[in-house]
Design an enzyme around this catalytic site. Structure first.
Site, PDB file in Angstrom:
ATOM      1  N   HIS A   1     -12.078   8.225  -2.881  1.00 20.37           N
ATOM      2  CA  HIS A   1     -10.729   7.899  -2.416  1.00 20.37           C
ATOM      3  C   HIS A   1     -10.764   6.724  -1.432  1.00 20.37           C
ATOM      4  O   HIS A   1     -10.016   5.750  -1.580  1.00 20.37           O
ATOM      5  CB  HIS A   1     -10.076   9.105  -1.745  1.00 20.37           C
ATOM      6  CG  HIS A   1      -8.813   8.756  -1.028  1.00 20.37           C
ATOM      7  ND1 HIS A   1      -7.596   8.618  -1.661  1.00 20.37           N
ATOM      8  CD2 HIS A   1      -8.582   8.437   0.272  1.00 20.37           C
ATOM      9  CE1 HIS A   1      -6.684   8.253  -0.787  1.00 20.37           C
ATOM     10  NE2 HIS A   1      -7.244   8.135   0.404  1.00 20.37           N
TER      11      HIS A   1
ATOM     12  N   HIS B   1      -8.896   2.438  -1.195  1.00 21.17           N
ATOM     13  CA  HIS B   1      -8.413   1.649  -0.050  1.00 21.17           C
ATOM     14  C   HIS B   1      -9.028   0.263   0.088  1.00 21.17           C
ATOM     15  O   HIS B   1      -8.371  -0.660   0.556  1.00 21.17           O
ATOM     16  CB  HIS B   1      -8.689   2.401   1.253  1.00 21.17           C
ATOM     17  CG  HIS B   1      -7.732   3.519   1.538  1.00 21.17           C
ATOM     18  ND1 HIS B   1      -6.441   3.302   1.956  1.00 21.17           N
ATOM     19  CD2 HIS B   1      -7.873   4.862   1.464  1.00 21.17           C
ATOM     20  CE1 HIS B   1      -5.830   4.466   2.135  1.00 21.17           C
ATOM     21  NE2 HIS B   1      -6.669   5.436   1.841  1.00 21.17           N
TER      22      HIS B   1
ATOM     23  N   SER C   1      -6.512   6.489  -6.692  1.00 24.43           N
ATOM     24  CA  SER C   1      -7.700   7.339  -6.826  1.00 24.43           C
ATOM     25  C   SER C   1      -7.388   8.676  -7.486  1.00 24.43           C
ATOM     26  O   SER C   1      -8.226   9.564  -7.521  1.00 24.43           O
ATOM     27  CB  SER C   1      -8.347   7.557  -5.440  1.00 24.43           C
ATOM     28  OG  SER C   1      -7.426   8.135  -4.543  1.00 24.43           O
TER      29      SER C   1
ATOM     30  N   GLU D   1      -0.836   4.734   1.208  1.00 23.79           N
ATOM     31  CA  GLU D   1      -1.295   5.806   0.324  1.00 23.79           C
ATOM     32  C   GLU D   1      -0.518   5.889  -0.993  1.00 23.79           C
ATOM     33  O   GLU D   1      -1.105   6.128  -2.038  1.00 23.79           O
ATOM     34  CB  GLU D   1      -1.213   7.168   1.033  1.00 23.79           C
ATOM     35  CG  GLU D   1      -2.140   7.320   2.227  1.00 23.79           C
ATOM     36  CD  GLU D   1      -3.631   7.400   1.857  1.00 23.79           C
ATOM     37  OE1 GLU D   1      -3.955   7.398   0.658  1.00 23.79           O
ATOM     38  OE2 GLU D   1      -4.456   7.437   2.781  1.00 23.79           O
TER      39      GLU D   1
HETATM   40 FE   FE2 Z   1      -6.330   7.523   2.174  1.00 23.37          FE
END
Ligand code: FE2
Length: 295
Positions: free
Chosen positions: A134, A139, A201, A182
């Site tokens: 993730h 990111h 993700s 996010e």
């Molecule tokens: Fe995150």
């Protein structure tokens, strides 16, 4: 270097998860097992197979430019060799979620904390706390995009300032992170695309966020986003759509100081509501929504 100390299950914006009071840790790359590399390979192949038509162009280009591949878990040092000259950012290894102030301080200083460990093969589809896949796959690539990287730094600085304003200000700021970093979508000439790491993700949420009839897709508005509750246990009821990373960066240029008490006077908006003032890309059918549990 200090020994990571695990504080069991604190309540955070991500739900009830462990928070670590750790300093930066070295990525123990030699300790990754074949199973660990296999998990990366499976997840990387699975996500890239669908993201070509779903992720924003900046993300796709950066993943390639950084040399991320299905060959195995990347070394942070290799990624930093590409990232740091580009935007001045670097990734640092951590044990897991950090206390808020530590997290803001890292962002304000262009350090993105990445959890060093990766999920087990029986956790491919769901994990309650962020892991390496993730944090790294979701990111890090967009930190190669200067405007987004600057937004992240501005967010960290804003977080440090917000601490003086109390819990409600931090909640408002957390909603901004949630709905952009996010779970953000971006409007492009090719259509809506994903830039939020929580979606990028997640195998199921990529398609859901873009193509399902159920969720709302609403134009980004700073105050609206900072006042909107969200889901931590299901797909989102609402996704916010930015026009550009410039829009996102510009929205955070102003000092939020006067905004926090203003927003605190208003009722928070339930996650699935559509307001008259919204720019609506798609009004969700609400199919499958739980009626309780917005945070
Ligand atoms: Fe995150």
């Amino acid at each position: 270097m200090t020994t990571p100390q695990r504080v069991e299950h604190q309540q955070t914006d991500k739900g009830s998860v462990p928070v670590y009071t750790t300093a930066v840790v070295e990525q123990p790359w030699d300790a990754y097992t074949d199973t660990d590399h296999g998990v990366w390979q499976t997840l990387f192949r699975r996500q890239t197979a669908q993201l070509g038509q779903q992720a924003c162009r900046e993300f796709l280009d950066a993943t390639e430019a950084m040399g991320m591949s299905d060959a195995g878990i990347p070394k942070f040092s290799d990624l930093n060799a590409v990232l740091k000259p580009r935007t001045g950012w670097e990734i640092i290894g951590v044990e897991g979620l950090l206390p808020e102030l530590d997290f803001f301080d890292h962002l304000a200083n262009k350090r993105f904390p990445v959890t060093w460990w990766i999920r087990r093969p029986d956790q491919l589809d769901y994990l309650s706390e962020p892991d390496l896949f993730h944090d790294l796959f979701g990111h890090v690539p967009l930190l190669m995009t200067p405007l987004f990287a600057d937004y992240m730094q501005a967010y960290g600085r804003g977080g440090l300032r917000a601490h003086g304003f109390g819990a409600e200000a931090l909640a408002q700021l957390t909603r901004l992170y949630w709905y952009t970093v996010e779970f953000g979508l971006i409007n492009t000439p090719e259509g809506l695309r994903i830039f939020g790491a929580g979606i990028l993700s997640s195998k199921g949420e990529c398609d859901y966020s873009l193509n399902s009839e159920a969720p709302n897709r609403i134009g980004f508005n700073l105050q609206r986003v900072m006042n909107t509750r969200y889901r931590i246990d299901t797909y989102q009821k609402t996704y916010f759509v930015i026009d550009s990373f410039q829009q996102l960066f510009d929205a955070t240029l102003a000092d939020f100081g006067p905004l926090y008490p203003e927003l605190a006077k208003r009722e928070t908006v339930p996650a699935g509501n559509v307001l008259d003032s919204d720019t609506v890309f798609h009004r969700g059918t609400g199919e499958g929504w739980l009626q309780t549990g917005d945070v």
